[in-house]
Design an enzyme around this catalytic site. Structure first.
Site, PDB file in Angstrom:
ATOM      1  N   ILE A  56     -20.782  21.965  40.160  1.00 42.59           N
ATOM      2  CA  ILE A  56     -19.476  22.216  39.523  1.00 42.59           C
ATOM      3  C   ILE A  56     -19.200  23.707  39.334  1.00 42.59           C
ATOM      4  CG2 ILE A  56     -19.248  19.962  38.390  1.00 42.59           C
ATOM      5  CD1 ILE A  56     -20.241  21.328  35.784  1.00 42.59           C
ATOM      6  N   TYR A 155     -26.688  23.828  23.949  1.00 41.98           N
ATOM      7  CA  TYR A 155     -25.882  22.672  24.351  1.00 41.98           C
ATOM      8  C   TYR A 155     -24.804  22.370  23.304  1.00 41.98           C
ATOM      9  CZ  TYR A 155     -25.066  17.601  25.047  1.00 41.98           C
ATOM     10  OH  TYR A 155     -24.521  16.357  25.206  1.00 41.98           O
ATOM     11  N   LYS A 159     -20.833  22.500  23.852  1.00 44.19           N
ATOM     12  CA  LYS A 159     -19.953  21.335  23.678  1.00 44.19           C
ATOM     13  C   LYS A 159     -18.819  21.660  22.705  1.00 44.19           C
ATOM     14  CE  LYS A 159     -21.475  18.097  26.410  1.00 44.19           C
ATOM     15  NZ  LYS A 159     -20.627  17.637  27.523  1.00 44.19           N
TER      16      LYS A 159
HETATM   17  N1  SER Z   1     -28.049  12.980  23.885  1.00 41.53           N
HETATM   18  C1  SER Z   1     -27.792  14.383  23.771  1.00 41.53           C
HETATM   19  C2  SER Z   1     -29.039  15.167  23.701  1.00 41.53           C
HETATM   20  O1  SER Z   1     -29.988  14.627  23.198  1.00 41.53           O
HETATM   21  C3  SER Z   1     -26.982  14.679  22.552  1.00 41.53           C
HETATM   22  O2  SER Z   1     -25.656  14.551  22.908  1.00 41.53           O
HETATM   23  O3  SER Z   1     -29.056  16.282  24.082  1.00 41.53           O
END
Ligand code: SER
Length: 340
Positions: A56, A155, A159
C-alpha cells in the site's frame, strides 16, 4: 464513457478480518478486489473477483487499480499491529500512516471519477486509548470515545491519527481551494481484541486469546504472555464483520460521529483459559507473563462504552462470552483441526 467495473477494495485481505470480510462482501453480491502484500490465500481468493499482490506504500500500484476499477467503497484493513510495531516503529508508521494516506488519496480520485462520495471503512482499535496501568483502567471502567486518548504504542498512535486523517478528508479536505465537494465518507470502528475460528492473528498484543484457543485445538502447549487476571474487551469475528457491514450501510444522516467503540464481553485471560479447558480438557495453558507486553494490555481499557454504535447503526453483538465459545469458536476450530 467509463469502462471501469464498479468494485469494493479490501486491503489486508489475507488478515484476520480480511478473510471473513471478503467472503461476506462477496455473499452480498459485491465485486471484491482483494489486495495484500502477500500472495492472496486460497480461502480468500475463491471469494474475490480480482486479487492484487502489492504494497500500500506503492501509490502507483493503487493508481493503476483505480484506473481499472471504479471503487465505491474501500475497506482499508492493512496494518502492522501493536506488538510488531514496537519492534519496528518507523516501519509501522510508514505502513499505518502513509499507507492510510495513500488509500485516502485513492478514495478522493475514485470519488472524482464516479462523481459521488466513496465510503472509507477504517478499523481503528482499543489501542487508540492509553491508561496508566491497572488502577487507572479499573477507575476508568467502560471508556467513551472521547476519553483517555493517550496511546502508548506506535500502532495506537497511528490508529488515532488515522481517525483524524479520515475526519480531515471527510470534512475539511483542501478547505481553502475553490469549491470542494466532500468526497470521502469516512467511517471507523475501534475494535476490541478479536477472536476467529478460522484465522490466527499475527503481531498483535490481544493475540494471546486466539493463540490460546488455536494451540489447545491443535493439542499444543501454550504459554500465555499476560497475567491470568488481566481483563480486555473481546469480540467474536462474525460480530466484528457484521458491525463493519452495518456501519458501511448505515444512512449517513444517522451517524453522529466518524468513530465508534464496539464491545461484546470483557473476560480475564484466566476466564478464557478456563472456558477453553472445559472444551479441551487436555489443554496445557500456562501463564508466563511478559511484563512488557502485559504493560501494553494494561494501557488499554478494561471495557468500552459502545452506546453510540448501538444508537446510531444498531450495533448488537449476537455472541456473548459463553456463546462465542460454545456456538462459534469450539465447533469452528474442531472442524478446522480435525483430520477427516
Ligand atoms: N488486536 C490489536 C493488537 O493486539 C489491537 O487492535 O494489536
Amino acid at each position: 464513457m467509463s469502462s471501469r467495473q464498479s468494485a469494493v477494495l479490501v486491503t489486508g485481505a489475507n488478515g484476520e478480518i480480511g478473510h471473513s470480510l471478503v467472503r461476506r462482501l462477496a455473499a452480498q453480491g459485491e465485486r471484491v478486489v482483494a489486495l495484500d502484500v502477500r500472495e492472496i490465500d486460497a480461502a480468500c481468493r475463491v471469494h474475490a473477483s480480482a486479487t492484487q499482490v502489492g504494497d500500500i506504500l506503492d501509490f502507483g500500484m493503487l493508481q493503476r487499480l483505480g484506473v481499472q476499477y471504479e471503487f465505491g467503497a474501500i475497506f482499508h484493513l492493512a496494518a502492522l499491529l501493536s506488538t510488531r510495531g514496537e519492534f519496528q516503529p518507523e516501519l509501522a508508521h510508514r505502513v499505518n500512516v502513509e499507507g492510510t494516506l495513500n488509500l485516502l488519496r485513492l478514495a478522493v480520485d475514485a470519488a472524482e471519477t464516479r462523481g459521488a462520495p466513496v465510503k472509507f471503512l477504517f478499523p481503528s482499535s482499543i489501542a487508540a486509548y492509553g491508561l496508566k496501568g491497572a488502577a487507572a483502567r479499573r477507575a476508568a471502567g467502560r471508556v467513551r470515545e472521547e476519553d483517555h486518548l493517550q496511546p502508548e504504542t506506535m500502532y495506537g498512535c497511528n490508529k488515532l491519527y488515522g481517525e483524524h486523517l479520515g475526519r480531515y478528508y471527510m470534512h475539511h479536505y483542501k478547505r481553502l481551494a475553490a469549491a470542494q465537494a466532500h468526497v470521502v465518507d469516512f467511517r471507523s470502528i475501534r475494535f476490541p481484541g478479536l477472536i476467529s475460528a478460522d484465522t490466527v492473528p499475527s503481531g498483535g498484543t490481544s493475540d494471546y486469546a486466539p493463540e490460546m484457543l488455536h494451540a489447545a485445538a491443535r493439542g499444543e502447549e501454550y504459554n500465555c504472555f499476560v497475567r491470568e487476571d488481566v481483563r480486555l474487551p473481546f469480540m467474536a469475528m462474525p460480530d466484528a464483520v457484521d458491525a463493519m457491514l452495518q456501519l458501511a450501510s448505515a444512512p449517513a444522516e444517522n451517524l453522529t460521529s466518524h468513530v465508534y467503540n464496539i464491545g461484546a464481553f470483557a473476560p480475564s485471560a484466566g476466564e478464557i483459559a478456563r472456558l477453553i479447558g472445559e472444551h479441551f480438557p487436555s489443554a496445557r495453558i500456562h501463564f508466563a507473563p511478559d511484563e512488557r507486553r502485559q504493560a501494553i494490555v494494561e494501557s488499554w481499557p478494561e471495557d468500552v462504552d459502545d452506546s453510540r454504535a448501538r444508537r446510531d447503526f444498531g450495533f448488537a453483538p449476537r455472541f456473548d462470552l459463553v456463546r462465542t465459545f460454545t456456538d462459534y469458536l469450539i465447533p469452528g476450530v474442531k472442524r478446522r483441526y480435525t483430520k477427516p
